[in-house]
Design a protein around this motif. Structure first.
Motif, PDB file in Angstrom:
ATOM      1  N   SER A 229      11.643  -8.654 -34.060  1.00  0.00           N
ATOM      2  CA  SER A 229      10.975  -8.912 -35.338  1.00  0.00           C
ATOM      3  C   SER A 229      10.643  -7.645 -36.111  1.00  0.00           C
ATOM      4  O   SER A 229      10.087  -7.708 -37.209  1.00  0.00           O
ATOM      5  CB  SER A 229       9.686  -9.712 -35.096  1.00  0.00           C
ATOM      6  N   ASP A 230      10.954  -6.486 -35.544  1.00  0.00           N
ATOM      7  CA  ASP A 230      10.650  -5.213 -36.207  1.00  0.00           C
ATOM      8  C   ASP A 230      11.702  -4.961 -37.285  1.00  0.00           C
ATOM      9  O   ASP A 230      12.891  -4.794 -36.970  1.00  0.00           O
ATOM     10  CB  ASP A 230      10.647  -4.078 -35.188  1.00  0.00           C
ATOM     11  N   PRO A 231      11.320  -4.903 -38.553  1.00  0.00           N
ATOM     12  CA  PRO A 231      12.305  -4.724 -39.635  1.00  0.00           C
ATOM     13  C   PRO A 231      12.987  -3.363 -39.614  1.00  0.00           C
ATOM     14  O   PRO A 231      14.010  -3.169 -40.277  1.00  0.00           O
ATOM     15  CB  PRO A 231      11.471  -4.904 -40.910  1.00  0.00           C
ATOM     16  N   ASN A 232      12.429  -2.417 -38.857  1.00  0.00           N
ATOM     17  CA  ASN A 232      13.024  -1.090 -38.788  1.00  0.00           C
ATOM     18  C   ASN A 232      14.125  -0.998 -37.738  1.00  0.00           C
ATOM     19  O   ASN A 232      14.781   0.049 -37.625  1.00  0.00           O
ATOM     20  CB  ASN A 232      11.948  -0.052 -38.465  1.00  0.00           C
ATOM     21  N   LEU A 233      14.328  -2.066 -36.958  1.00  0.00           N
ATOM     22  CA  LEU A 233      15.278  -2.028 -35.857  1.00  0.00           C
ATOM     23  C   LEU A 233      16.410  -3.029 -36.057  1.00  0.00           C
ATOM     24  O   LEU A 233      16.219  -4.092 -36.654  1.00  0.00           O
ATOM     25  CB  LEU A 233      14.577  -2.347 -34.527  1.00  0.00           C
ATOM     26  N   LYS A 234      17.571  -2.696 -35.501  1.00  0.00           N
ATOM     27  CA  LYS A 234      18.693  -3.624 -35.455  1.00  0.00           C
ATOM     28  C   LYS A 234      19.173  -3.685 -34.008  1.00  0.00           C
ATOM     29  O   LYS A 234      19.689  -2.704 -33.461  1.00  0.00           O
ATOM     30  CB  LYS A 234      19.838  -3.176 -36.365  1.00  0.00           C
ATOM     31  N   VAL A 235      18.985  -4.840 -33.365  1.00  0.00           N
ATOM     32  CA  VAL A 235      19.360  -5.002 -31.961  1.00  0.00           C
ATOM     33  C   VAL A 235      20.878  -5.085 -31.853  1.00  0.00           C
ATOM     34  O   VAL A 235      21.529  -5.869 -32.537  1.00  0.00           O
ATOM     35  CB  VAL A 235      18.706  -6.265 -31.368  1.00  0.00           C
ATOM     36  N   ASN A 236      21.442  -4.257 -30.946  1.00  0.00           N
ATOM     37  CA  ASN A 236      22.889  -4.206 -30.768  1.00  0.00           C
ATOM     38  C   ASN A 236      23.351  -4.822 -29.456  1.00  0.00           C
ATOM     39  O   ASN A 236      24.492  -5.282 -29.353  1.00  0.00           O
ATOM     40  CB  ASN A 236      23.367  -2.750 -30.804  1.00  0.00           C
ATOM     41  N   GLN A 237      22.472  -4.813 -28.448  1.00  0.00           N
ATOM     42  CA  GLN A 237      22.902  -5.303 -27.142  1.00  0.00           C
ATOM     43  C   GLN A 237      21.713  -5.687 -26.267  1.00  0.00           C
ATOM     44  O   GLN A 237      20.680  -5.020 -26.283  1.00  0.00           O
ATOM     45  CB  GLN A 237      23.731  -4.238 -26.417  1.00  0.00           C
ATOM     46  N   PHE A 238      21.885  -6.797 -25.529  1.00  0.00           N
ATOM     47  CA  PHE A 238      21.001  -7.169 -24.437  1.00  0.00           C
ATOM     48  C   PHE A 238      21.820  -7.051 -23.157  1.00  0.00           C
ATOM     49  O   PHE A 238      22.828  -7.740 -22.994  1.00  0.00           O
ATOM     50  CB  PHE A 238      20.499  -8.610 -24.574  1.00  0.00           C
ATOM     51  N   ALA A 239      21.427  -6.157 -22.260  1.00  0.00           N
ATOM     52  CA  ALA A 239      22.119  -5.995 -20.984  1.00  0.00           C
ATOM     53  C   ALA A 239      21.207  -6.498 -19.871  1.00  0.00           C
ATOM     54  O   ALA A 239      20.099  -5.989 -19.691  1.00  0.00           O
ATOM     55  CB  ALA A 239      22.489  -4.540 -20.752  1.00  0.00           C
ATOM     56  N   VAL A 354      17.652   2.461 -35.099  1.00  0.00           N
ATOM     57  CA  VAL A 354      16.421   2.565 -35.882  1.00  0.00           C
ATOM     58  C   VAL A 354      16.757   3.144 -37.247  1.00  0.00           C
ATOM     59  O   VAL A 354      17.576   4.066 -37.365  1.00  0.00           O
ATOM     60  CB  VAL A 354      15.383   3.470 -35.181  1.00  0.00           C
ATOM     61  N   LYS A 355      16.134   2.634 -38.275  1.00  0.00           N
ATOM     62  CA  LYS A 355      16.367   3.134 -39.628  1.00  0.00           C
ATOM     63  C   LYS A 355      15.873   4.566 -39.770  1.00  0.00           C
ATOM     64  O   LYS A 355      15.050   5.051 -38.971  1.00  0.00           O
ATOM     65  CB  LYS A 355      15.670   2.242 -40.671  1.00  0.00           C
ATOM     66  N   GLN A 356      16.350   5.267 -40.774  1.00  0.00           N
ATOM     67  CA  GLN A 356      15.852   6.596 -41.110  1.00  0.00           C
ATOM     68  C   GLN A 356      14.555   6.460 -41.905  1.00  0.00           C
ATOM     69  O   GLN A 356      14.437   5.593 -42.765  1.00  0.00           O
ATOM     70  CB  GLN A 356      16.890   7.360 -41.934  1.00  0.00           C
ATOM     71  N   PHE A 357      13.580   7.319 -41.617  1.00  0.00           N
ATOM     72  CA  PHE A 357      12.282   7.256 -42.287  1.00  0.00           C
ATOM     73  C   PHE A 357      12.093   8.460 -43.200  1.00  0.00           C
ATOM     74  O   PHE A 357      12.477   9.589 -42.848  1.00  0.00           O
ATOM     75  CB  PHE A 357      11.145   7.219 -41.260  1.00  0.00           C
ATOM     76  N   ASP A 358      11.472   8.216 -44.356  1.00  0.00           N
ATOM     77  CA  ASP A 358      11.067   9.345 -45.181  1.00  0.00           C
ATOM     78  C   ASP A 358       9.748   9.888 -44.627  1.00  0.00           C
ATOM     79  O   ASP A 358       9.162   9.326 -43.692  1.00  0.00           O
ATOM     80  CB  ASP A 358      10.946   8.957 -46.663  1.00  0.00           C
ATOM     81  N   LEU A 359       9.252  10.991 -45.195  1.00  0.00           N
ATOM     82  CA  LEU A 359       8.084  11.672 -44.631  1.00  0.00           C
ATOM     83  C   LEU A 359       6.852  10.770 -44.629  1.00  0.00           C
ATOM     84  O   LEU A 359       6.103  10.727 -43.642  1.00  0.00           O
ATOM     85  CB  LEU A 359       7.796  12.957 -45.421  1.00  0.00           C
ATOM     86  N   THR A 360       6.632  10.037 -45.721  1.00  0.00           N
ATOM     87  CA  THR A 360       5.455   9.167 -45.790  1.00  0.00           C
ATOM     88  C   THR A 360       5.507   8.107 -44.696  1.00  0.00           C
ATOM     89  O   THR A 360       4.499   7.851 -44.008  1.00  0.00           O
ATOM     90  CB  THR A 360       5.370   8.489 -47.169  1.00  0.00           C
ATOM     91  N   GLU A 361       6.676   7.503 -44.511  1.00  0.00           N
ATOM     92  CA  GLU A 361       6.825   6.487 -43.460  1.00  0.00           C
ATOM     93  C   GLU A 361       6.661   7.111 -42.081  1.00  0.00           C
ATOM     94  O   GLU A 361       5.987   6.554 -41.204  1.00  0.00           O
ATOM     95  CB  GLU A 361       8.202   5.830 -43.575  1.00  0.00           C
TER      96      GLU A 361
END
Length: 487
Positions: A229-239, A354-361
């Motif tokens: 549910s974290d919008p900053n993440l994209k799940v690629n694999q469950f092992a 994980v997405k790239q973050f700007d300094l404020t984030e």
């Protein structure tokens, strides 16, 4: 000790008698601590702490403390503005007069303070004056001029703070070397968790209400929900990997670990509607490595014998039989009852980007999920804070915790500690790094420890390797060495 900030106190005038003409008094004796002097460029800086509780001051009395720098032959001096300290009753009178604006004084002190004799309260003297040659081997003194309730002079004393003051060491401006970590173009992360799901003997169905499965599955749900549910993440694999405990038939246990892993996959797909393409399933059968790790941590009398069997017996059936016979079977029963259940498990690894973050984030993320930041992002966050701030130090503490074996992380976190003069903490860390930046910082660390020979050795090594800041630091070291050389 608690310090009084003299810069935010009221600045007023105060008529003072010439200190050279004051009569000596034996009642009022000043005490100072931590006196030191440094020469930086064309200025001399003088420091000392005056404990308030050392001042024997009546409620109606007031004392003026006038710092003076004297030449060695007493022919030259520089008088600094005094600090005025008043007893409680006298201070209130001064305060009222200042508030009404009806006080006229000839000389402005640095500050007017109310006497506070509580232990631990100090007055910090921080003075500066343009450097002149006569200041070499000068004396730093404070004159005390004491007055009573009717402004009558009660005498004065002279207090030697530092003698001789000079040669004043030059304060080198060393530059700690940092390495900007490379940008992590794709931030790939993974986290591995264990699910000790309870199964009936020789069965592989997941039963929600069997033993403490509800609690275990609830923990699994929380972990997977947090990631998915974290919008900053994209799940690629469950092992998912299945394990069995090493008792019974080896081939049956291999099949059992496969079926239990497959059952766990079915549970996850059903509950989260996972894409089959991102699911990877594996099984290991009997977990002998896990058993060895468990035994290595135990404090039992035949521990060495158990480890010798696990390490030296390659035949699985013989290994099991020897474990069962050890110590009349008591050790095996203990392992079977207390530790084998934890080996019957599924492990699952969630891999994601994980997405790239700007300094404020990034400044927000580092407080909650610092593992989602790259070293480069953390470096930018650290440099957005002043180097003497707690935030700056905390970022580097996190960096070292998350990346204990990364050379750049170790170099930069050690540099941050070096900025706080923690030389002893960083020397051993830096000696493990074969980089010019580490040699530069080792030079600074050895200087802080007073080992100027090693400081020069490491700075030279870094300079010869082409590190510009090391060459500049060598110049600073040379200025310091010349400043402490008596001609």
């Amino acid at each position: 000790m608690k310090k009084i900030n003299t810069y935010i106190l009221m600045i007023i005038g105060f008529a003072l008698p010439q200190f050279l003409q004051a009569q000596e008094s034996s009642r009022f004796i000043l005490h100072t601590e931590n006196a030191r002097a440094i020469k930086l460029d064309n200025k001399v800086f003088l420091y000392a702490d005056i404990p308030m509780d050392s001042l024997n001051l009546g409620r109606q009395e007031v004392v003026a403390l006038t710092p003076v720098l004297y030449s060695a032959d007493s022919t030259r001096f520089h008088q600094f503005s005094p600090i005025v300290i008043a007893g409680g009753t006298r201070y209130r009178a001064l305060d009222r007069g200042i508030g009404l604006g009806n006080l006229a004084f000839e000389e402005s002190p640095q500050a007017v303070l109310k006497h506070n004799d509580h232990r631990g309260v100090i007055i910090p003297l921080e003075l500066s004056v343009m450097y002149e040659d006569w200041m070499n081997n000068s004396r730093f003194m404070i004159y005390e001029n004491l007055k009573g309730c009717a402004c009558d002079n009660k005498g004065s004393n002279r207090h030697m703070v530092l003698a001789p003051v000079l040669p004043i060491p030059y304060a080198p401006r060393f530059e700690v070397a940092y390495i900007t970590p490379p940008v992590e173009e794709i931030k790939e992360r993974s986290e591995t968790h264990k699910a000790h799901i309870n199964f009936r003997v020789n069965r592989y169905e997941i039963l929600q209400n069997f033993k403490n499965n509800a609690e275990i599955l609830g923990e699994v749900d929380m972990i997977i929900t947090n990631v998915s549910s974290d919008p900053n993440l994209k799940v690629n694999q469950f092992a998912i990997t299945g394990y069995a405990s090493p008792e019974g038939n080896e081939q049956s246990n291999m099949t059992l670990s496969k079926n239990r892993a497959t059952s766990f996959v079915s549970y996850l797909r059903e509950r989260y509607n996972l894409d089959p393409a991102i699911i990877q399933t594996d099984w290991k059968g009997e977990d002998w490595e896990g058993l060895r790790e468990v035994v290595a941590q135990l404090n039992i009398s035949d521990k060495d014998q158990v480890l010798a069997i696990l390490d030296g017996e390659s035949n699985v059936a013989t290994r099991k039989r020897r474990l069962q016979q050890l110590s009349g079977g008591t050790t095996y029963r203990m392992l079977l009852n207390d530790y084998y259940p934890s080996l019957r498990r599924n492990e699952y690894t969630i891999s994601y980007t994980v997405k790239q973050f700007d300094l404020t984030e990034a400044r927000q993320i580092i407080k909650t999920k610092p593992q989602h930041l790259s070293l480069h992002e953390m470096f930018l966050v650290a440099n957005s804070y002043p180097k003497d701030s707690n935030d700056y130090k905390e970022v580097y503490r996190i960096i070292e915790h998350l990346y204990p074996n990364d050379e750049i992380a170790l170099l930069n976190s050690s540099g941050a500690q070096l900025e706080q003069r923690a030389a002893n903490t960083v020397i051993m860390k830096l000696q493990r790094i074969n980089r010019a930046e580490a040699w530069n910082n080792l030079g600074i660390a050895y200087f802080q420890n007073g080992d100027y020979e090693r400081a020069e050795e490491y700075l030279n090594r870094a300079s010869q390797a082409g590190l510009r800041v090391a060459t500049q630091n060598l110049t600073e070291l040379d200025k310091y060495k010349r400043s402490i050389t008596v001609n």
